[in-house]
Scaffold this motif. Sequence first.
Motif, short mmCIF file in Angstrom:
data_model
loop_
_atom_site.label_atom_id
_atom_site.label_comp_id
_atom_site.label_asym_id
_atom_site.label_seq_id
_atom_site.Cartn_x
_atom_site.Cartn_y
_atom_site.Cartn_z
N GLU A 325 0.82 -1.20 0.00
CA GLU A 325 0.00 0.00 0.00
C GLU A 325 0.86 1.27 0.00
OE1 GLU A 325 -3.10 1.90 3.18
OE2 GLU A 325 -2.56 -0.23 3.36
N HIS A 326 1.85 1.33 0.92
CA HIS A 326 2.61 2.57 1.11
C HIS A 326 3.77 2.74 0.14
CE1 HIS A 326 0.19 3.63 4.50
NE2 HIS A 326 0.37 2.42 5.01
N VAL A 327 4.21 1.65 -0.48
CA VAL A 327 5.30 1.77 -1.44
C VAL A 327 4.88 2.70 -2.59
CG1 VAL A 327 4.96 -0.10 -3.15
CG2 VAL A 327 7.22 0.28 -2.16
N LYS A 328 3.58 2.79 -2.82
CA LYS A 328 3.04 3.65 -3.89
C LYS A 328 3.17 5.13 -3.57
CE LYS A 328 -0.59 0.64 -5.67
NZ LYS A 328 -1.62 -0.01 -4.88
N GLU A 329 3.41 5.46 -2.30
CA GLU A 329 3.48 6.87 -1.92
C GLU A 329 4.88 7.46 -2.13
OE1 GLU A 329 2.06 6.95 2.12
OE2 GLU A 329 0.21 5.97 1.49
N VAL A 330 5.87 6.59 -2.27
CA VAL A 330 7.25 7.06 -2.42
C VAL A 330 7.39 7.98 -3.63
CG1 VAL A 330 9.61 6.31 -2.95
CG2 VAL A 330 8.26 5.07 -1.23
N GLY A 331 6.97 7.51 -4.79
CA GLY A 331 7.14 8.26 -6.05
C GLY A 331 6.45 9.62 -6.02
N PRO A 332 5.14 9.65 -5.71
CA PRO A 332 4.45 10.95 -5.69
C PRO A 332 5.06 11.95 -4.71
CG PRO A 332 2.87 9.16 -5.70
CD PRO A 332 4.22 8.53 -5.57
N LEU A 333 5.51 11.49 -3.54
CA LEU A 333 6.09 12.42 -2.57
C LEU A 333 7.44 12.94 -3.03
CD1 LEU A 333 5.13 10.76 0.84
CD2 LEU A 333 4.23 12.88 -0.13
N ALA A 334 8.27 12.06 -3.60
CA ALA A 334 9.57 12.50 -4.12
C ALA A 334 9.36 13.51 -5.25
CB ALA A 334 10.38 11.30 -4.61
N THR A 335 8.37 13.24 -6.09
CA THR A 335 8.05 14.11 -7.23
C THR A 335 7.54 15.47 -6.75
OG1 THR A 335 7.58 12.19 -8.60
CG2 THR A 335 6.59 14.28 -9.29
N LEU A 336 6.68 15.44 -5.75
CA LEU A 336 6.15 16.69 -5.19
C LEU A 336 7.28 17.54 -4.62
CD1 LEU A 336 3.62 18.36 -4.35
CD2 LEU A 336 3.60 17.06 -2.22
N ASN A 337 8.16 16.91 -3.84
CA ASN A 337 9.27 17.64 -3.21
C ASN A 337 10.17 18.29 -4.26
OD1 ASN A 337 8.34 17.01 -0.71
ND2 ASN A 337 9.94 15.52 -0.20
N ALA A 338 10.49 17.54 -5.32
CA ALA A 338 11.37 18.08 -6.36
C ALA A 338 10.71 19.26 -7.07
CB ALA A 338 11.74 16.99 -7.36
N ASN A 339 9.45 19.11 -7.40
CA ASN A 339 8.76 20.19 -8.11
C ASN A 339 8.57 21.43 -7.23
OD1 ASN A 339 7.86 19.45 -11.00
ND2 ASN A 339 7.52 17.58 -9.84
N TYR A 340 8.43 21.20 -5.94
CA TYR A 340 8.29 22.33 -5.00
C TYR A 340 9.57 23.16 -4.97
CZ TYR A 340 7.60 24.83 -0.58
OH TYR A 340 7.50 25.79 0.37
N ILE A 341 10.71 22.49 -4.80
CA ILE A 341 11.99 23.22 -4.77
C ILE A 341 12.20 23.95 -6.09
CG2 ILE A 341 14.50 22.97 -4.67
CD1 ILE A 341 14.20 20.72 -2.74
N LYS A 342 11.92 23.26 -7.18
CA LYS A 342 12.13 23.85 -8.52
C LYS A 342 11.29 25.12 -8.68
CE LYS A 342 10.53 21.36 -12.01
NZ LYS A 342 9.50 21.93 -12.85
N ALA A 343 10.02 25.04 -8.29
CA ALA A 343 9.13 26.18 -8.46
C ALA A 343 9.59 27.37 -7.59
CB ALA A 343 7.70 25.78 -8.10
#
Length: 468
Positions: A325-343
């Motif tokens: 269940e939670h392994v699916k959350e890794v990708g979206p959270l890593a993606t969110l963090n990267a896009n946040y810093i970039k923005a």
Amino acid sequence: MNNKLYGNLIFELSKAGRKGFSLPKNNYGTCTIPKELCRQKEAALPECDELTVVRHYTNLSNNNFGVDTGFYPLGSCTMKYNPKINEEIAAQPQFQNIHPEQPTETTRGAQAIVSLLERSLCELTGMAHFTFKPYAGAHGELTGLMTIDNYHRSRGDFDRKKVIVPDSAHGTNPASAAVCGLEIVEVSSRADGTVDFEDLQRIVAEQGTEIAAMMMTNPNTLGLFETRIPEIARLIHDCGGLMYYDGANLNPMLGACRPGDMGFDVMHVNLHKTFSTPHGGGGPGSGPVGVREGLQSFFPFVSPYHGNFGVMMRAYAYILSLGREHVKEVGPLATLNANYIKACLKDVYELPIDTVCCHEFVFDGLKDKTTGVTTMDVAKRLLDYGYHAPTIYFPLLFHESLMIEPTENESRETLDGFIAVMRKIAEEAKVSPEKVKSAPHTTPIGRADDVLAAKHPVVTYRQLKSEA
Ligand SMILES: *Cc1c(COP(=O)(O)O)cnc(C)c1O
């Protein structure tokens, strides 16, 4: 040099006769080592009291930077949180003390873990079988390419000696192909950072009968998702080649999509990156190679025994602790963090490809090109503020690459702290560029000559050297 922090060598702290430890009384009977093998004079070991030893090594450890001491946004390396429970589990004596030469029936538990980990990786990647022998990602690439080479030879197809590698690829890709005796054909990237499909079609039309494989990383080294993989895989398969997936960037895909479903035939996983093992300074690693059904008989012999079992233990503990269940959350959270810093930084740092990224992205230095402050200067200045630098000057597509990967576990506050410091450095570059160009100012060592250190490393102590 800051002497208090950097200190002396333990040999320089030595005082004859000082002791911090007494060996137990010898209960082993008389020594039977042949005389000619015994040393003629006493070893020049440091003699120190316990407090001196403890303080010396504690101070040294404080000079280290690690994910446990601060934010470590090193792109391409996935320096993520390594749950401490992994360490506890891997350190249990029943695992730590087993020996590969032990009778098989006494290591059933360890074997079960390897096969359960294999099953988990198959489910996460869409591959059918894994070998755990490779010791790192690069070793996995070599193993995978040797597997592909063995496959072509088994069919009497001896002319397939070329490997297609995108110009954005990690340096280990062409290096592994070269070590495997294969020739590298570079395919270019489009302005949007993804593989140029038309250029690939041209290569396949001209050299299709010589193509052994195409190597790809997805998301690629710019952190961009390659959307044309199914078409690319069809093109390569139609000309008789196989598709190799460099799994170093598996982190953002975990539980969301699988290389096996995209058309890849062979791949490696960097267990130490995606599945959490602390791996600074060159180790430890594990680069298991997965293949689709039918290719497992072509695995080459690349190392004795079963690979780096401690890293496998940590990976399995990590997978189990997250669960399906939670392994699916890794990708979206890593993606969110990267896009946040970039923005939050793209108004002050140059963003050559401005699209939604996956787990990492690349700036091309500061936006203001008049300050004379380079990516190297920014990286060094970050050390003064207590942050590990991002990856610099890679990928080679831009002159001033600054590659940032925040990973999934970092808090909003940590990201905001990093963003504030990056903005502060951009401001300093304008008002006091010399301060940035001469950084770092607070570390034990300033700017080391890294060419000299690589070409002429001094790794032995003078006193010992003169004794030898
Ligand atoms: C890290 C990395 C590799 C090499 O893996 P190692 O485990 O360091 O040998 C290969 N490709 C990419 C994209 C990487 O980031």
